[in-house]
Design an enzyme around this catalytic site. Sequence first.
Site, mmCIF file in Angstrom:
data_model
loop_
_atom_site.group_PDB
_atom_site.id
_atom_site.type_symbol
_atom_site.label_atom_id
_atom_site.label_comp_id
_atom_site.label_asym_id
_atom_site.label_seq_id
_atom_site.Cartn_x
_atom_site.Cartn_y
_atom_site.Cartn_z
ATOM 1 C CE LYS A 69 -3.902 2.677 14.141
ATOM 2 N NZ LYS A 69 -4.678 3.664 13.379
ATOM 3 C CG ASP A 106 -7.532 6.807 14.164
ATOM 4 O OD1 ASP A 106 -6.578 7.590 14.331
ATOM 5 O OD2 ASP A 106 -7.393 5.615 13.829
HETATM 6 N N1 LIG Z 1 -4.960 11.443 8.352
HETATM 7 C C1 LIG Z 1 -4.910 10.511 9.279
HETATM 8 O O1 LIG Z 1 -4.679 10.773 10.459
HETATM 9 C C2 LIG Z 1 -5.187 9.090 8.887
HETATM 10 C C3 LIG Z 1 -5.598 8.164 9.859
HETATM 11 C C4 LIG Z 1 -5.857 6.843 9.465
HETATM 12 C C5 LIG Z 1 -5.678 6.472 8.139
HETATM 13 N N2 LIG Z 1 -5.275 7.395 7.228
HETATM 14 C C6 LIG Z 1 -5.120 7.019 5.813
HETATM 15 O O2 LIG Z 1 -6.385 6.600 5.343
HETATM 16 C C7 LIG Z 1 -6.239 5.581 4.378
HETATM 17 C C8 LIG Z 1 -7.114 4.393 4.752
HETATM 18 O O3 LIG Z 1 -6.644 3.831 5.974
HETATM 19 P P1 LIG Z 1 -7.340 2.536 6.636
HETATM 20 O O4 LIG Z 1 -6.542 2.229 7.858
HETATM 21 O O5 LIG Z 1 -8.797 2.714 6.750
HETATM 22 O O6 LIG Z 1 -7.026 1.426 5.513
HETATM 23 P P2 LIG Z 1 -7.752 0.028 5.303
HETATM 24 O O7 LIG Z 1 -8.361 -0.466 6.572
HETATM 25 O O8 LIG Z 1 -6.741 -0.824 4.601
HETATM 26 O O9 LIG Z 1 -8.961 0.366 4.269
HETATM 27 C C9 LIG Z 1 -8.693 0.796 2.969
HETATM 28 C C10 LIG Z 1 -10.012 1.161 2.269
HETATM 29 O O10 LIG Z 1 -9.691 1.722 1.004
HETATM 30 C C11 LIG Z 1 -10.265 0.927 -0.035
HETATM 31 N N3 LIG Z 1 -9.321 0.810 -1.137
HETATM 32 C C12 LIG Z 1 -8.007 0.460 -1.070
HETATM 33 N N4 LIG Z 1 -7.461 0.457 -2.301
HETATM 34 C C13 LIG Z 1 -8.463 0.799 -3.159
HETATM 35 C C14 LIG Z 1 -8.529 0.968 -4.581
HETATM 36 N N5 LIG Z 1 -7.436 0.769 -5.360
HETATM 37 N N6 LIG Z 1 -9.708 1.327 -5.139
HETATM 38 C C15 LIG Z 1 -10.804 1.521 -4.371
HETATM 39 N N7 LIG Z 1 -10.801 1.376 -3.018
HETATM 40 C C16 LIG Z 1 -9.637 1.021 -2.422
HETATM 41 C C17 LIG Z 1 -10.523 -0.421 0.572
HETATM 42 O O11 LIG Z 1 -11.572 -1.036 -0.147
HETATM 43 P P3 LIG Z 1 -11.830 -2.640 -0.127
HETATM 44 O O12 LIG Z 1 -12.680 -2.922 1.073
HETATM 45 O O13 LIG Z 1 -12.511 -2.895 -1.418
HETATM 46 O O14 LIG Z 1 -10.458 -3.277 -0.058
HETATM 47 C C18 LIG Z 1 -10.917 -0.036 2.008
HETATM 48 O O15 LIG Z 1 -12.252 0.380 2.084
HETATM 49 C C19 LIG Z 1 -4.749 5.275 4.317
HETATM 50 O O16 LIG Z 1 -4.218 5.963 3.234
HETATM 51 C C20 LIG Z 1 -4.206 5.840 5.602
HETATM 52 O O17 LIG Z 1 -2.870 6.265 5.495
HETATM 53 C C21 LIG Z 1 -5.040 8.700 7.567
#
Ligand SMILES: NC(=O)c1ccc[n+]([C@@H]2O[C@H](COP(=O)([O-])OP(=O)(O)OC[C@H]3O[C@@H](n4cnc5c(N)ncnc54)[C@H](OP(=O)(O)O)[C@@H]3O)[C@@H](O)[C@H]2O)c1
Length: 281
Positions: A69, A106
Amino acid sequence: MAGTTRLAGIMGWPVGHSLSPLLHRHWFEAHGIDGAYVKLAVAPKGLEAALRALPALGFLGCNVTIPHKEHAFALVDERDAAAEAMGAVNTVLVLPDGRLKGLNTDGLGFLAHLRATLPGLALEGARALVLGTGGAARAIGRVLLDPGGGAGVETLLLANRTEARARALADFLGGGEVVPWEARGAALEGVDLLVNATPLGMAGQGPLPLDIEALPAGAAVYDIVYRPLETDLLARARARGNPVVDGLGMLLHQAVPGFAHWGGVTPPVDRAAREAALAGL
Ligand SMILES: NC(=O)c1ccc[n+]([C@@H]2O[C@H](COP(=O)([O-])OP(=O)(O)OC[C@H]3O[C@@H](n4cnc5c(N)ncnc54)[C@H](OP(=O)(O)O)[C@@H]3O)[C@@H](O)[C@H]2O)c1
């Protein structure tokens, strides 16, 4: 496929898990359009060549997913305002002159699904708590705060395991109050909307550790995780009567601008579209 088939696809690495082909193929079929949407497994070092090849191959565009991305943002010729703000694109349109335009849909997808699911929820002036500050939370925070076309919430609370990242997001958004991760449960008091934008609750990740005792009875709970469709958080919120919003609709709504370009019609996000994507879960 004929030489005139409308071509689009999704570039990712890996890309096998994507639900997008099921959705876009459904829309092509439902509209009687001769189109094809393919999974394009593109390694990071091949992204530039792959994107540049789209016009020559007759593609009308593509979606891009992890890990492309940000790199795709740098490679396209122009971007919409959301992409400019995010520094990332999830949709690439091939323009009639062969130039590439990057969109980030998004935030739009998040908000469109929220409004469609809970049309009675008053967002303007609302108090929202977002858990997580990754790429998805960045798009969500931006659209929640935006008073022009976005939700225009009054207060945005941000809680993240790594607090420095929550502060960085508040700086980036030019708004938002940081809540310590340990205080996320207490911070639920008085909120109108809770959003889980972490991967916690996803199959294989373990549930989101959050006591929702303090959550007001009418507050909406939105989990952007969609594998499973009903996460532990949503099940607990539903059981106490809170309105809930699952993550699948965000995925469906964010796909609309891309399909409008390569399908030539704005597709409905209806039950049939949802069932088409659900078949891949
Ligand atoms: N429904 C949809 O269309 C859609 C769209 C986009 C994403 N998503 C989903 O949304 C989620 C996040 O996506 P993203 O792209 O934002 O991911 P990302 O950039 O990797 O960010 C992950 C976030 O979750 C936190 N996190 C991860 N593991 C954790 C844990 N064990 N305990 C507490 N906090 C934790 C991280 O905190 P730290 O900063 O401390 O690492 C960070 O703030 C994913 O599951 C993805 O599949 C869904």
